[in-house]
Scaffold this motif. Structure first.
Motif, PDB file in Angstrom:
ATOM      1  N   VAL A  16      -8.798   0.626   9.948  1.00 27.91           N
ATOM      2  CA  VAL A  16      -8.963   0.172   8.453  1.00 27.91           C
ATOM      3  C   VAL A  16     -10.265   0.267   8.197  1.00 27.91           C
ATOM      4  CG1 VAL A  16      -6.793  -1.230   9.034  1.00 27.91           C
ATOM      5  CG2 VAL A  16      -9.109  -2.340   9.556  1.00 27.91           C
ATOM      6  N   THR A  20     -11.469  -4.567   4.894  1.00 23.29           N
ATOM      7  CA  THR A  20     -10.143  -5.000   5.122  1.00 23.29           C
ATOM      8  C   THR A  20     -10.374  -6.262   6.616  1.00 23.29           C
ATOM      9  OG1 THR A  20      -8.915  -3.344   4.582  1.00 23.29           O
ATOM     10  CG2 THR A  20      -7.899  -4.797   6.102  1.00 23.29           C
ATOM     11  N   ASN A  23     -11.669  -9.464   5.239  1.00 21.15           N
ATOM     12  CA  ASN A  23     -10.722 -10.072   4.522  1.00 21.15           C
ATOM     13  C   ASN A  23      -9.737 -10.929   5.591  1.00 21.15           C
ATOM     14  OD1 ASN A  23     -11.271  -9.824   1.817  1.00 21.15           O
ATOM     15  ND2 ASN A  23      -9.827  -7.970   1.954  1.00 21.15           N
ATOM     16  N   VAL A  24      -9.429 -10.248   6.814  1.00 21.46           N
ATOM     17  CA  VAL A  24      -8.787 -10.830   7.833  1.00 21.46           C
ATOM     18  C   VAL A  24      -9.396 -12.069   8.288  1.00 21.46           C
ATOM     19  CG1 VAL A  24      -7.919 -10.489  10.145  1.00 21.46           C
ATOM     20  CG2 VAL A  24      -7.353  -8.765   8.362  1.00 21.46           C
ATOM     21  N   LYS A  30      -4.897 -12.358   1.795  1.00 19.64           N
ATOM     22  CA  LYS A  30      -5.077 -11.137   1.105  1.00 19.64           C
ATOM     23  C   LYS A  30      -4.643  -9.704   1.749  1.00 19.64           C
ATOM     24  CE  LYS A  30      -8.782 -12.652  -1.849  1.00 19.64           C
ATOM     25  NZ  LYS A  30      -7.912 -12.478  -3.038  1.00 19.64           N
ATOM     26  N   VAL A  31      -4.297 -10.259   3.163  1.00 19.37           N
ATOM     27  CA  VAL A  31      -3.921  -8.887   4.021  1.00 19.37           C
ATOM     28  C   VAL A  31      -2.317  -9.072   4.600  1.00 19.37           C
ATOM     29  CG1 VAL A  31      -4.768  -7.752   5.960  1.00 19.37           C
ATOM     30  CG2 VAL A  31      -6.483  -8.786   4.501  1.00 19.37           C
ATOM     31  N   SER A  32      -1.699  -8.059   4.597  1.00 19.84           N
ATOM     32  CA  SER A  32      -0.497  -8.043   4.901  1.00 19.84           C
ATOM     33  C   SER A  32      -0.286  -8.232   6.706  1.00 19.84           C
ATOM     34  CB  SER A  32       0.248  -6.773   4.941  1.00 19.84           C
ATOM     35  OG  SER A  32      -0.366  -5.675   5.916  1.00 19.84           O
ATOM     36  N   THR A  35      -1.042  -5.534   8.829  1.00 20.57           N
ATOM     37  CA  THR A  35      -2.676  -5.161   9.126  1.00 20.57           C
ATOM     38  C   THR A  35      -3.157  -6.182   9.750  1.00 20.57           C
ATOM     39  OG1 THR A  35      -2.418  -3.946   7.055  1.00 20.57           O
ATOM     40  CG2 THR A  35      -4.601  -4.671   7.794  1.00 20.57           C
ATOM     41  N   ARG A  36      -2.880  -7.574   9.557  1.00 17.33           N
ATOM     42  CA  ARG A  36      -3.637  -8.690   9.999  1.00 17.33           C
ATOM     43  C   ARG A  36      -3.453  -8.460  11.983  1.00 17.33           C
ATOM     44  NH1 ARG A  36      -1.239 -12.314   6.497  1.00 17.33           N
ATOM     45  NH2 ARG A  36      -0.249 -13.120   8.041  1.00 17.33           N
TER      46      ARG A  36
END
Length: 331
Positions: A16, A20, A23-24, A30-32, A35-36
Motif C-alpha cells: 500500500v 495509507t 491513516n491506519v 478511513k481505511v477498509s 487493508t487495515r
C-alpha cells in the motif's frame, strides 16, 4: 546497526502507499478492514514502532497522563496507582508517576515537567489547598482531577473519601469498647486528611472529653514509634489511640509493645486506610478502610472522559464512605 523500520518499509511489505499506513496508524476509520489487516500484519512482522514525539506534536498532547501523590512510600497510594494504571492501560494510555513528598515546591516542579511532556491530563493529591498551580494546568488545556481530595468548585472533578465520617467512626468504635480518654496521633495538621479525621474524632467525643492530639512531622512507622515514646514520657496514657494512618499505627504499636504496654488490654489502637500489612502485624490492627483501588479507577475514568469528550463531560465530585474493619487491636 540495523536501520529502524519506517512507514515506507511497512507500506512496501503491505503493498500500500505510505499515506495509507499513516491513516491506519492515525485515522483507522478511513481505511477498509481488509487493508487495515494487511498493514497491521506488516507492522507486526517488521516490528515497526511509531515515532511518539511526532504524533504528539500533531495532536498537541501525548497518550500519557500524570499522577502526582504526596507519599509514594505509603501503600495507600500504591493501591490507588494500581487502579489508575489499570484503567489507563485499558484505554491505551501510559502513566507518569510523580511524588511531591508533601512539598509544594517539588509538586510545582513535577507539574511543570508533566506539562512539558504534553500529558493529556493530571490526577493529583495536592499538597495544599491553593488551586493556582492547578488552574495554570487547565489554562494550558490539561484536564485535572483531584484524588483523595474533595473539590470545592463545580467545574472540577474529584474523587475522595469522607474522612470526617471516618474519624467519627473510629472514635465511636473506641468509645463503644469502653475508652473514656482518647489520643489522636497525626501527621502535619496542614494536610487536609489529618484535619478532617481530627474533626470527625472530636465530633464523636462531642466535647465531653478533650481529644489528646500528638502531631508528628511525618506519617511513617518511625514517626508513630516516636509518638508512642513521647506519649509514654508525658505520663498517663489514654485508654485508646486513633492514628491518622496505618503506618503511624504500626509505629505506635511497636512503641507500646517495646514499653511492655499491651494492646488492646492496656491501650486500644486503631489506624486508617486498612493497608495489607495491618492484618499481619504482631497484633492485627483495626482500621478504617478506604476503597483505594476504586478511587484510582474512578478518578482515571473521569479524567479521560473529560479529555475525550470536553463538550459533553459532566464534572462530578464523588465522595465514598469509609468502612470500619475490626481486628485484635481494639476491644
Amino acid at each position: 546497526m540495523q536501520s529502524p523500520v519506517g512507514i515506507r518499509d511497512v507500506a512496501q511489505r503491505a503493498g500500500v502507499s505510505p499515506g495509507t499506513v499513516s491513516n491506519v496508524l492515525n485515522r483507522p476509520e478511513k481505511v477498509s478492514a481488509e487493508t487495515r489487516a494487511k498493514v497491521e500484519a506488516a507492522v507486526r512482522e517488521l516490528g515497526f514502532v511509531r515515532h511518539g514525539s511526532a504524533s504528539t506534536l500533531r495532536a498537541g498532547h501525548s497518550k500519557t497522563i500524570g499522577l502526582s501523590v504526596i507519599d509514594i512510600g505509603n501503600p495507600f497510594f500504591t493501591d490507588v496507582t494500581a487502579g489508575v494504571e489499570e484503567v489507563a492501560s485499558e484505554l491505551g494510555y501510559a502513566v507518569i508517576l510523580c511524588n511531591s513528598a508533601g512539598s509544594r515546591t517539588k509538586e510545582e516542579r513535577n507539574l511543570l515537567v508533566l506539562a512539558e511532556q504534553r500529558v493529556r491530563g493530571v490526577l493529583i493529591t495536592p499538597s495544599d489547598e491553593d488551586p493556582t498551580r492547578l488552574d495554570r494546568l487547565r489554562e494550558r488545556g490539561i484536564s485535572v482531577v483531584l484524588v483523595d481530595h474533595p473539590a470545592h468548585r463545580p467545574d472540577q472533578c474529584s474523587v475522595a473519601v469522607n474522612d470526617i465520617v471516618g474519624g467519627t467512626t473510629a472514635v465511636n468504635h473506641l468509645r463503644a469498647g469502653g475508652a473514656t480518654s482518647i489520643g489522636y496521633v497525626t501527621g502535619p495538621l496542614t494536610i487536609r486528611q489529618c484535619i478532617d479525621r481530627r474533626t470527625g474524632a472530636e465530633r464523636a467525643l462531642g466535647g465531653a472529653v478533650p481529644l489528646r492530639v500528638t502531631e508528628m512531622p511525618a506519617m511513617t512507622p518511625r514517626a508513630g514509634q516516636e509518638a508512642a515514646a513521647k506519649m509514654i514520657a508525658e505520663g498517663e496514657l489514654p485508654d485508646a489511640i486513633f492514628c491518622a494512618n496505618d503506618l503511624l499505627a504500626l509505629g505506635v504499636l511497636r512503641g507500646l509493645m517495646h514499653a511492655g504496654i499491651r494492646v488492646p488490654e492496656d491501650v486500644a489502637l486503631i489506624g486508617y486506610d486498612d493497608i495489607d500489612f495491618v492484618a499481619a502485624s504482631a497484633v492485627s490492627l483495626s482500621s478504617i478502610r478506604q476503597p483505594t483501588h476504586q478511587l484510582g479507577r474512578v478518578a482515571t475514568e473521569l479524567l479521560l472522559d473529560e479529555c475525550d469528550h470536553p463538550g459533553t463531560h459532566a464534572h462530578q465530585q464523588i465522595m465514598f464512605q469509609p468502612e470500619l474493619v475490626v481486628r485484635e487491636s481494639t476491644r
